[in-house]
Design a protein around this motif. Sequence first.
Motif, PDB file in Angstrom:
ATOM      1  N   LEU A  97       0.830  -1.224  -0.054  1.00 14.93           N
ATOM      2  CA  LEU A  97      -0.058  -0.034   0.123  1.00 14.93           C
ATOM      3  C   LEU A  97       0.814   1.124   0.057  1.00 14.93           C
ATOM      4  O   LEU A  97       0.449   2.116  -0.625  1.00 14.93           O
ATOM      5  CB  LEU A  97      -0.798  -0.238   1.224  1.00 14.93           C
ATOM      6  N   ALA A  98       1.910   1.083   0.695  1.00 14.01           N
ATOM      7  CA  ALA A  98       2.791   2.384   0.673  1.00 14.01           C
ATOM      8  C   ALA A  98       3.442   2.655  -0.664  1.00 14.01           C
ATOM      9  O   ALA A  98       3.619   3.903  -1.157  1.00 14.01           O
ATOM     10  CB  ALA A  98       3.962   2.326   1.776  1.00 14.01           C
ATOM     11  N   GLU A  99       3.852   1.459  -1.503  1.00 11.46           N
ATOM     12  CA  GLU A  99       4.439   1.692  -2.664  1.00 11.46           C
ATOM     13  C   GLU A  99       3.099   2.283  -3.713  1.00 11.46           C
ATOM     14  O   GLU A  99       3.556   3.075  -4.353  1.00 11.46           O
ATOM     15  CB  GLU A  99       4.968   0.421  -3.294  1.00 11.46           C
ATOM     16  N   ASN A 100       2.064   1.600  -3.604  1.00 14.06           N
ATOM     17  CA  ASN A 100       0.875   2.229  -4.436  1.00 14.06           C
ATOM     18  C   ASN A 100       0.563   3.683  -4.096  1.00 14.06           C
ATOM     19  O   ASN A 100       0.621   4.422  -5.093  1.00 14.06           O
ATOM     20  CB  ASN A 100      -0.395   1.226  -4.078  1.00 14.06           C
ATOM     21  N   LYS A 101       0.723   4.141  -2.735  1.00 15.01           N
ATOM     22  CA  LYS A 101       0.495   5.316  -2.393  1.00 15.01           C
ATOM     23  C   LYS A 101       1.628   6.228  -3.132  1.00 15.01           C
ATOM     24  O   LYS A 101       1.533   7.287  -3.791  1.00 15.01           O
ATOM     25  CB  LYS A 101       0.501   5.569  -1.109  1.00 15.01           C
ATOM     26  N   GLN A 102       2.892   5.845  -2.923  1.00 20.27           N
ATOM     27  CA  GLN A 102       4.017   6.757  -3.762  1.00 20.27           C
ATOM     28  C   GLN A 102       3.732   6.682  -5.171  1.00 20.27           C
ATOM     29  O   GLN A 102       3.946   7.951  -5.887  1.00 20.27           O
ATOM     30  CB  GLN A 102       5.214   6.110  -3.473  1.00 20.27           C
ATOM     31  N   ASN A 103       3.440   5.442  -5.835  1.00 15.52           N
ATOM     32  CA  ASN A 103       3.148   5.630  -7.047  1.00 15.52           C
ATOM     33  C   ASN A 103       1.969   6.531  -7.567  1.00 15.52           C
ATOM     34  O   ASN A 103       2.290   7.293  -8.640  1.00 15.52           O
ATOM     35  CB  ASN A 103       2.706   4.157  -7.837  1.00 15.52           C
ATOM     36  N   LEU A 104       0.902   6.539  -6.907  1.00 13.89           N
ATOM     37  CA  LEU A 104      -0.142   7.805  -7.147  1.00 13.89           C
ATOM     38  C   LEU A 104       0.333   9.224  -6.866  1.00 13.89           C
ATOM     39  O   LEU A 104      -0.040   9.721  -7.780  1.00 13.89           O
ATOM     40  CB  LEU A 104      -1.279   7.415  -6.337  1.00 13.89           C
ATOM     41  N   ILE A 105       1.002   9.442  -5.665  1.00 17.14           N
ATOM     42  CA  ILE A 105       1.579  10.605  -5.673  1.00 17.14           C
ATOM     43  C   ILE A 105       2.469  11.230  -6.836  1.00 17.14           C
ATOM     44  O   ILE A 105       2.261  12.256  -7.361  1.00 17.14           O
ATOM     45  CB  ILE A 105       2.209  10.716  -4.187  1.00 17.14           C
ATOM     46  N   ALA A 106       3.176  10.431  -7.428  1.00 16.82           N
ATOM     47  CA  ALA A 106       4.209  10.460  -8.358  1.00 16.82           C
ATOM     48  C   ALA A 106       3.386  10.765  -9.724  1.00 16.82           C
ATOM     49  O   ALA A 106       3.728  11.700 -10.500  1.00 16.82           O
ATOM     50  CB  ALA A 106       5.302   9.409  -8.628  1.00 16.82           C
ATOM     51  N   LEU A 107       2.408  10.008 -10.038  1.00 17.18           N
ATOM     52  CA  LEU A 107       1.521  10.014 -11.073  1.00 17.18           C
ATOM     53  C   LEU A 107       0.697  11.510 -11.172  1.00 17.18           C
ATOM     54  O   LEU A 107       0.796  12.100 -12.124  1.00 17.18           O
ATOM     55  CB  LEU A 107       0.680   8.940 -11.254  1.00 17.18           C
ATOM     56  N   THR A 108       0.436  11.658  -9.876  1.00 16.12           N
ATOM     57  CA  THR A 108      -0.544  13.063  -9.877  1.00 16.12           C
ATOM     58  C   THR A 108       0.421  14.081  -9.960  1.00 16.12           C
ATOM     59  O   THR A 108      -0.001  14.970 -10.777  1.00 16.12           O
ATOM     60  CB  THR A 108      -1.122  12.992  -8.261  1.00 16.12           C
ATOM     61  N   GLU A 109       1.632  14.175  -9.340  1.00  9.93           N
ATOM     62  CA  GLU A 109       2.562  15.097  -9.719  1.00  9.93           C
ATOM     63  C   GLU A 109       2.900  15.472 -11.066  1.00  9.93           C
ATOM     64  O   GLU A 109       3.155  16.625 -11.531  1.00  9.93           O
ATOM     65  CB  GLU A 109       3.762  14.995  -8.614  1.00  9.93           C
ATOM     66  N   SER A 110       3.126  14.214 -11.742  1.00 11.50           N
ATOM     67  CA  SER A 110       3.443  14.176 -12.971  1.00 11.50           C
ATOM     68  C   SER A 110       2.384  15.014 -14.052  1.00 11.50           C
ATOM     69  O   SER A 110       2.577  15.685 -14.787  1.00 11.50           O
ATOM     70  CB  SER A 110       3.538  12.712 -13.677  1.00 11.50           C
ATOM     71  N   ILE A 111       1.234  14.456 -13.628  1.00  5.25           N
ATOM     72  CA  ILE A 111       0.028  15.080 -14.351  1.00  5.25           C
ATOM     73  C   ILE A 111      -0.059  16.758 -14.177  1.00  5.25           C
ATOM     74  O   ILE A 111      -0.230  17.373 -14.892  1.00  5.25           O
ATOM     75  CB  ILE A 111      -1.339  14.536 -14.019  1.00  5.25           C
ATOM     76  N   GLN A 112       0.133  17.093 -12.646  1.00  2.88           N
ATOM     77  CA  GLN A 112      -0.045  18.446 -12.494  1.00  2.88           C
ATOM     78  C   GLN A 112       1.132  19.126 -12.882  1.00  2.88           C
ATOM     79  O   GLN A 112       1.114  20.568 -13.217  1.00  2.88           O
ATOM     80  CB  GLN A 112       0.141  18.614 -11.081  1.00  2.88           C
ATOM     81  N   ASP A 113       2.326  18.743 -13.071  1.00  4.33           N
ATOM     82  CA  ASP A 113       3.535  19.460 -13.592  1.00  4.33           C
ATOM     83  C   ASP A 113       3.719  19.609 -15.067  1.00  4.33           C
ATOM     84  O   ASP A 113       5.087  19.623 -15.607  1.00  4.33           O
ATOM     85  CB  ASP A 113       4.703  18.867 -12.933  1.00  4.33           C
ATOM     86  N   LYS A 114       2.765  19.239 -15.696  1.00  3.31           N
ATOM     87  CA  LYS A 114       2.813  19.588 -17.249  1.00  3.31           C
ATOM     88  C   LYS A 114       3.346  20.976 -17.572  1.00  3.31           C
ATOM     89  O   LYS A 114       2.918  22.069 -17.254  1.00  3.31           O
ATOM     90  CB  LYS A 114       1.591  19.172 -18.007  1.00  3.31           C
ATOM     91  N   PRO A 115       3.933  21.052 -18.894  1.00  2.00           N
ATOM     92  CA  PRO A 115       4.271  22.497 -19.299  1.00  2.00           C
ATOM     93  C   PRO A 115       3.134  23.116 -19.782  1.00  2.00           C
ATOM     94  O   PRO A 115       1.943  22.512 -20.002  1.00  2.00           O
ATOM     95  CB  PRO A 115       5.078  22.121 -20.578  1.00  2.00           C
ATOM     96  N   MET A 116       3.276  24.558 -19.277  1.00  2.00           N
ATOM     97  CA  MET A 116       1.860  25.340 -19.598  1.00  2.00           C
ATOM     98  C   MET A 116       1.268  25.310 -20.817  1.00  2.00           C
ATOM     99  O   MET A 116       0.041  25.379 -21.040  1.00  2.00           O
ATOM    100  CB  MET A 116       2.378  26.740 -19.281  1.00  2.00           C
ATOM    101  N   ASP A 117       2.209  25.052 -21.785  1.00  2.00           N
ATOM    102  CA  ASP A 117       1.784  25.164 -23.182  1.00  2.00           C
ATOM    103  C   ASP A 117       1.266  23.801 -23.753  1.00  2.00           C
ATOM    104  O   ASP A 117       1.028  23.728 -24.897  1.00  2.00           O
ATOM    105  CB  ASP A 117       2.788  25.608 -24.105  1.00  2.00           C
ATOM    106  N   MET A 118       1.441  22.815 -22.921  1.00  2.00           N
ATOM    107  CA  MET A 118       1.187  21.520 -23.431  1.00  2.00           C
ATOM    108  C   MET A 118      -0.421  21.190 -23.163  1.00  2.00           C
ATOM    109  O   MET A 118      -1.008  21.403 -22.023  1.00  2.00           O
ATOM    110  CB  MET A 118       1.803  20.419 -22.683  1.00  2.00           C
ATOM    111  N   SER A 119      -1.035  20.398 -24.151  1.00  2.20           N
ATOM    112  CA  SER A 119      -2.389  20.260 -23.957  1.00  2.20           C
ATOM    113  C   SER A 119      -2.566  18.975 -23.132  1.00  2.20           C
ATOM    114  O   SER A 119      -1.836  18.214 -22.811  1.00  2.20           O
ATOM    115  CB  SER A 119      -3.258  19.770 -25.220  1.00  2.20           C
TER     116      SER A 119
END
Length: 137
Positions: A97-119
């Motif tokens: 569960l801790a690993e799954n949580k870390q993977n979800l956090i990383a995925l969420t951060e990756s989605i939120q940290d998209k370049p501004m000009d990227m769709s």
Amino acid sequence: MNISELSNLSGVNAPTIRYYEQIKLLPKAERLSNGYRKYSEEDLKKLFLIKQAQQVGFSLDEIKALIPVNVTKWNHDLLIKTLTEKITEITAMQKMLAENKQNLIALTESIQDKPMDMSCEENANRLMNIYYDESEN
């Protein structure tokens, strides 16, 4: 006490109590002259023990194997072995569960940290490529 009193005190509904009797998790209740079931304080204690065992992840079959109808006949070694195994299972589950949580956090951060000009579509493709490349390594 009758089944409704046992149900109220234990928090276990009457059909479940009857089912536990049927599968011999609880001893068969004594019957009064009016046909009502009569339960003891020991039955109430056993229901609390069953609920606790379920809360920590034991199945009804496991509980049935661990808790004999006559609690004075507990197999101490088997009980300790089974509890230790359950602790190991819980520890492994916590790690997963801790690993799954870390993977979800990383995925969420990756989605939120998209370049501004990227769709969003381009970002989705970018992330798919990142995770695809990682899975090949």
